[in-house]
Motif scaffolding. Structure first.
Motif, PDB file in Angstrom:
ATOM      1  N   ILE A  94     -97.703 -66.516  -4.636  1.00  9.42           N
ATOM      2  CA  ILE A  94     -97.690 -65.940  -3.293  1.00  9.42           C
ATOM      3  C   ILE A  94     -96.297 -66.007  -2.695  1.00  9.42           C
ATOM      4  N   VAL A  95     -95.611 -67.163  -2.839  1.00 13.79           N
ATOM      5  CA  VAL A  95     -94.261 -67.326  -2.308  1.00 13.79           C
ATOM      6  C   VAL A  95     -93.301 -66.348  -2.975  1.00 13.79           C
ATOM      7  N   ASN A  96     -93.419 -66.249  -4.315  1.00 11.71           N
ATOM      8  CA  ASN A  96     -92.552 -65.321  -5.040  1.00 11.71           C
ATOM      9  C   ASN A  96     -92.787 -63.884  -4.605  1.00 11.71           C
ATOM     10  N   ALA A  97     -94.059 -63.526  -4.399  1.00 10.00           N
ATOM     11  CA  ALA A  97     -94.393 -62.173  -3.966  1.00 10.00           C
ATOM     12  C   ALA A  97     -93.826 -61.890  -2.578  1.00 10.00           C
ATOM     13  N   GLN A  98     -93.917 -62.913  -1.696  1.00  6.86           N
ATOM     14  CA  GLN A  98     -93.385 -62.740  -0.352  1.00  6.86           C
ATOM     15  C   GLN A  98     -91.872 -62.559  -0.373  1.00  6.86           C
ATOM     16  N   GLU A  99     -91.196 -63.349  -1.255  1.00 16.39           N
ATOM     17  CA  GLU A  99     -89.751 -63.221  -1.368  1.00 16.39           C
ATOM     18  C   GLU A  99     -89.363 -61.840  -1.893  1.00 16.39           C
ATOM     19  N   GLU A 100     -90.152 -61.328  -2.850  1.00 10.33           N
ATOM     20  CA  GLU A 100     -89.870 -60.006  -3.380  1.00 10.33           C
ATOM     21  C   GLU A 100     -90.090 -58.922  -2.330  1.00 10.33           C
ATOM     22  N   ASP A 101     -91.048 -59.152  -1.414  1.00  8.30           N
ATOM     23  CA  ASP A 101     -91.372 -58.142  -0.412  1.00  8.30           C
ATOM     24  C   ASP A 101     -90.383 -58.126   0.750  1.00  8.30           C
ATOM     25  N   LYS A 102     -89.521 -59.139   0.859  1.00 10.27           N
ATOM     26  CA  LYS A 102     -88.614 -59.220   1.989  1.00 10.27           C
ATOM     27  C   LYS A 102     -87.566 -58.113   1.978  1.00 10.27           C
ATOM     28  N   GLY A 103     -87.207 -57.638   0.823  1.00 11.48           N
ATOM     29  CA  GLY A 103     -86.158 -56.640   0.733  1.00 11.48           C
ATOM     30  C   GLY A 103     -84.781 -57.250   0.959  1.00 11.48           C
ATOM     31  N   THR A 104     -83.781 -56.390   1.113  1.00  6.85           N
ATOM     32  CA  THR A 104     -82.403 -56.835   1.287  1.00  6.85           C
ATOM     33  C   THR A 104     -81.830 -56.272   2.572  1.00  6.85           C
ATOM     34  N   PHE A 105     -81.337 -57.171   3.429  1.00  7.74           N
ATOM     35  CA  PHE A 105     -80.724 -56.772   4.696  1.00  7.74           C
ATOM     36  C   PHE A 105     -79.240 -57.108   4.663  1.00  7.74           C
ATOM     37  N   THR A 106     -78.397 -56.151   5.043  1.00  7.80           N
ATOM     38  CA  THR A 106     -76.958 -56.390   5.109  1.00  7.80           C
ATOM     39  C   THR A 106     -76.418 -55.955   6.461  1.00  7.80           C
ATOM     40  N   LEU A 107     -75.368 -56.649   6.879  1.00  6.29           N
ATOM     41  CA  LEU A 107     -74.714 -56.351   8.148  1.00  6.29           C
ATOM     42  C   LEU A 107     -73.212 -56.272   7.906  1.00  6.29           C
ATOM     43  N   SER A 108     -72.606 -55.175   8.329  1.00  9.91           N
ATOM     44  CA  SER A 108     -71.165 -55.000   8.163  1.00  9.91           C
ATOM     45  C   SER A 108     -70.622 -54.201   9.335  1.00  9.91           C
ATOM     46  N   GLY A 109     -69.295 -54.093   9.415  1.00 13.10           N
ATOM     47  CA  GLY A 109     -68.721 -53.325  10.506  1.00 13.10           C
ATOM     48  C   GLY A 109     -67.206 -53.397  10.538  1.00 13.10           C
ATOM     49  N   THR A 110     -66.612 -52.727  11.521  1.00 13.66           N
ATOM     50  CA  THR A 110     -65.163 -52.708  11.695  1.00 13.66           C
ATOM     51  C   THR A 110     -64.818 -52.691  13.173  1.00 13.66           C
ATOM     52  N   VAL A 111     -63.615 -53.172  13.475  1.00 11.82           N
ATOM     53  CA  VAL A 111     -63.051 -53.106  14.820  1.00 11.82           C
ATOM     54  C   VAL A 111     -61.572 -52.779  14.672  1.00 11.82           C
ATOM     55  N   ASP A 112     -61.049 -51.870  15.490  1.00  3.65           N
ATOM     56  CA  ASP A 112     -59.618 -51.601  15.432  1.00  3.65           C
ATOM     57  C   ASP A 112     -59.050 -51.367  16.825  1.00  3.65           C
ATOM     58  N   VAL A 113     -57.821 -51.809  17.010  1.00  2.00           N
ATOM     59  CA  VAL A 113     -57.048 -51.587  18.231  1.00  2.00           C
ATOM     60  C   VAL A 113     -55.649 -51.150  17.809  1.00  2.00           C
ATOM     61  N   TYR A 114     -54.911 -50.504  18.705  1.00  4.83           N
ATOM     62  CA  TYR A 114     -53.606 -49.981  18.323  1.00  4.83           C
ATOM     63  C   TYR A 114     -52.620 -50.029  19.480  1.00  4.83           C
ATOM     64  N   GLY A 115     -51.358 -49.969  19.106  1.00  4.16           N
ATOM     65  CA  GLY A 115     -50.272 -49.723  20.043  1.00  4.16           C
ATOM     66  C   GLY A 115     -49.488 -48.544  19.528  1.00  4.16           C
ATOM     67  N   THR A 116     -49.100 -47.610  20.403  1.00  2.03           N
ATOM     68  CA  THR A 116     -48.434 -46.392  19.932  1.00  2.03           C
ATOM     69  C   THR A 116     -47.388 -45.931  20.931  1.00  2.03           C
ATOM     70  N   THR A 117     -46.382 -45.255  20.403  1.00  2.00           N
ATOM     71  CA  THR A 117     -45.349 -44.674  21.248  1.00  2.00           C
ATOM     72  C   THR A 117     -44.793 -43.442  20.543  1.00  2.00           C
ATOM     73  N   ASN A 118     -44.125 -42.577  21.292  1.00  3.11           N
ATOM     74  CA  ASN A 118     -43.499 -41.402  20.683  1.00  3.11           C
ATOM     75  C   ASN A 118     -42.065 -41.293  21.153  1.00  3.11           C
ATOM     76  N   PHE A 119     -41.309 -40.387  20.526  1.00  5.21           N
ATOM     77  CA  PHE A 119     -39.883 -40.268  20.796  1.00  5.21           C
ATOM     78  C   PHE A 119     -39.551 -38.915  21.442  1.00  5.21           C
ATOM     79  N   THR A 120     -40.518 -38.412  22.216  1.00  2.93           N
ATOM     80  CA  THR A 120     -40.303 -37.206  23.007  1.00  2.93           C
ATOM     81  C   THR A 120     -40.604 -37.523  24.461  1.00  2.93           C
ATOM     82  N   LYS A 121     -40.349 -36.560  25.337  1.00  2.00           N
ATOM     83  CA  LYS A 121     -40.504 -36.822  26.778  1.00  2.00           C
ATOM     84  C   LYS A 121     -41.965 -36.811  27.215  1.00  2.00           C
ATOM     85  N   ASP A 122     -42.856 -36.169  26.428  1.00  2.00           N
ATOM     86  CA  ASP A 122     -44.260 -36.061  26.813  1.00  2.00           C
ATOM     87  C   ASP A 122     -45.075 -37.183  26.184  1.00  2.00           C
ATOM     88  N   PRO A 123     -46.182 -37.593  26.824  1.00  2.00           N
ATOM     89  CA  PRO A 123     -47.022 -38.660  26.271  1.00  2.00           C
ATOM     90  C   PRO A 123     -47.948 -38.136  25.175  1.00  2.00           C
TER      91      PRO A 123
END
Length: 331
Positions: free
Chosen positions: A15-44
């Motif tokens: 029963i325990v083995n069957a329950q473990e098999e029935d649980k399936g596989t759950f994964t959690l992943s992700g990303t985070v990004d931030v930036y700093g930027t500038t240009n060399f012209t008069k406009d932004p």
């Protein structure tokens, strides 16, 4: 009595083995990004940051935060990719949803997927964690980003694969509805890391339905450290008298486990009466520095040039140079 106890223990173990098999596989992943930027012209502004208003990409900014929940049990599974931030606002088709789909593995080779999934066209993807460059190409910004519908993937072997898809027009969100029957037929042939992609149909609810997208995406390991990636695309519509074409190369050399350098030259051209064959070129030099196994810095030094005044965020300039440094964390 011993037989009874043994039988009970055996039953409990099963029963325990069957329950473990029935649980399936759950994964959690992700990303985070931030930036700093500038240009060399008069406009932004900074081209290729992938925000609705690229002229607002100045000084420091937020990019993209996403969390991917995935669960698989037996032959079926689901993926929920929730994304927030200026980049996500551009790319998402349904609120905070970047991707949301279910899949079923009919056989070891055949998989069916239904829902909203990122596009199979192009070299670059929405999440910066999977891209070598931080700013994106004109080819990527031209879209599509995602599709809503169904697809079937068939892996003939490790080297050869096929895909067929029927989706809404890629500019339709889930909130729009598809009252104009604006659909697309998509296909892909993959062979040893080289992919030929095809889409036919409408772009949105008001467009003509004769749009054709042809896209090649691939790459080659020219040495143990040097990689050459390629993306070329051609899009046309006779009824709307418009389209575009372009090509980008991705030259990347890995110098160590923590440092790599890459160059992305690109040529992009609009076609048709509406755009009068306007073109733009962009060259991006990118450095990737891995500070840890999860955190990397991407530095883009980019030069855009167009005699037709179609540089993203700079409609009055024939050329511009920008510098962007981004921190990208993935887990």
């Amino acid at each position: 009595m011993k037989k009874i106890i043994f039988s009970l223990l055996l039953a409990s173990t099963l029963i325990v083995n069957a329950q473990e098999e029935d649980k399936g596989t759950f994964t959690l992943s992700g990303t985070v990004d931030v930036y700093g930027t500038t240009n060399f012209t008069k406009d932004p502004g900074t081209p290729g940051i992938l925000i609705a208003n690229p002229e607002n990409a100045n000084a420091f900014g937020l990019g993209f935060a996403n969390t991917v929940f995935a669960y698989e049990k037996g032959k079926a599974g689901v993926v929920a990719d929730l994304a927030f931030g200026p980049k996500a606002d551009d790319a998402n088709l349904a609120g905070a949803i970047n991707q949301l789909y279910a899949y079923y593995k009919a056989t070891d080779k055949l998989t069916f997927t239904a829902g909203q999934f990122n596009t199979f066209l192009g070299y670059e993807v929405i999440s910066p964690a999977a891209n070598f460059n931080y700013t994106v190409s004109y080819l990527f910004n031209a879209g599509p980003f995602s599709h809503t519908g169904i697809k079937a993937d068939y892996a003939v072997s490790e080297d050869l694969s096929f895909m067929l898809a029927v989706t809404n027009a890629h500019a339709l969100t889930s909130a729009d509805g598809n009252f104009a029957d604006a659909t697309q037929l998509g296909a892909q042939i993959g062979y040893k890391g080289q992919y030929l992609n095809f889409i036919a149909g409408a772009v949105d609810a008001t467009s003509a339905k004769d749009y054709i997208f042809l896209d090649y995406t691939g790459g080659f390991d020219l040495s143990e450290t040097f990689f050459l990636g390629i993306n070329a695309a051609y899009v046309t519509s006779s009824d709307d008298q418009t389209g575009y074409q372009g090509a980008a190369l991705y030259l990347q050399n890995t110098f160590s486990d923590t440092f790599a350098l890459g160059l992305r030259p690109e040529l992009f051209q609009y076609n048709g009466d509406a755009n009068a064959d306007e073109s733009v070129t962009a060259v991006t030099l990118s450095a990737n520095v891995s500070l840890t196994g999860n955190l990397k810095l991407i530095t883009d030094l980019r030069f855009d040039s167009s005699d037709d005044f179609i540089i993203e965020a700079f409609p009055t300039e024939k050329s511009t140079s920008t510098l962007t440094i981004a921190a990208v964390y993935s887990f």
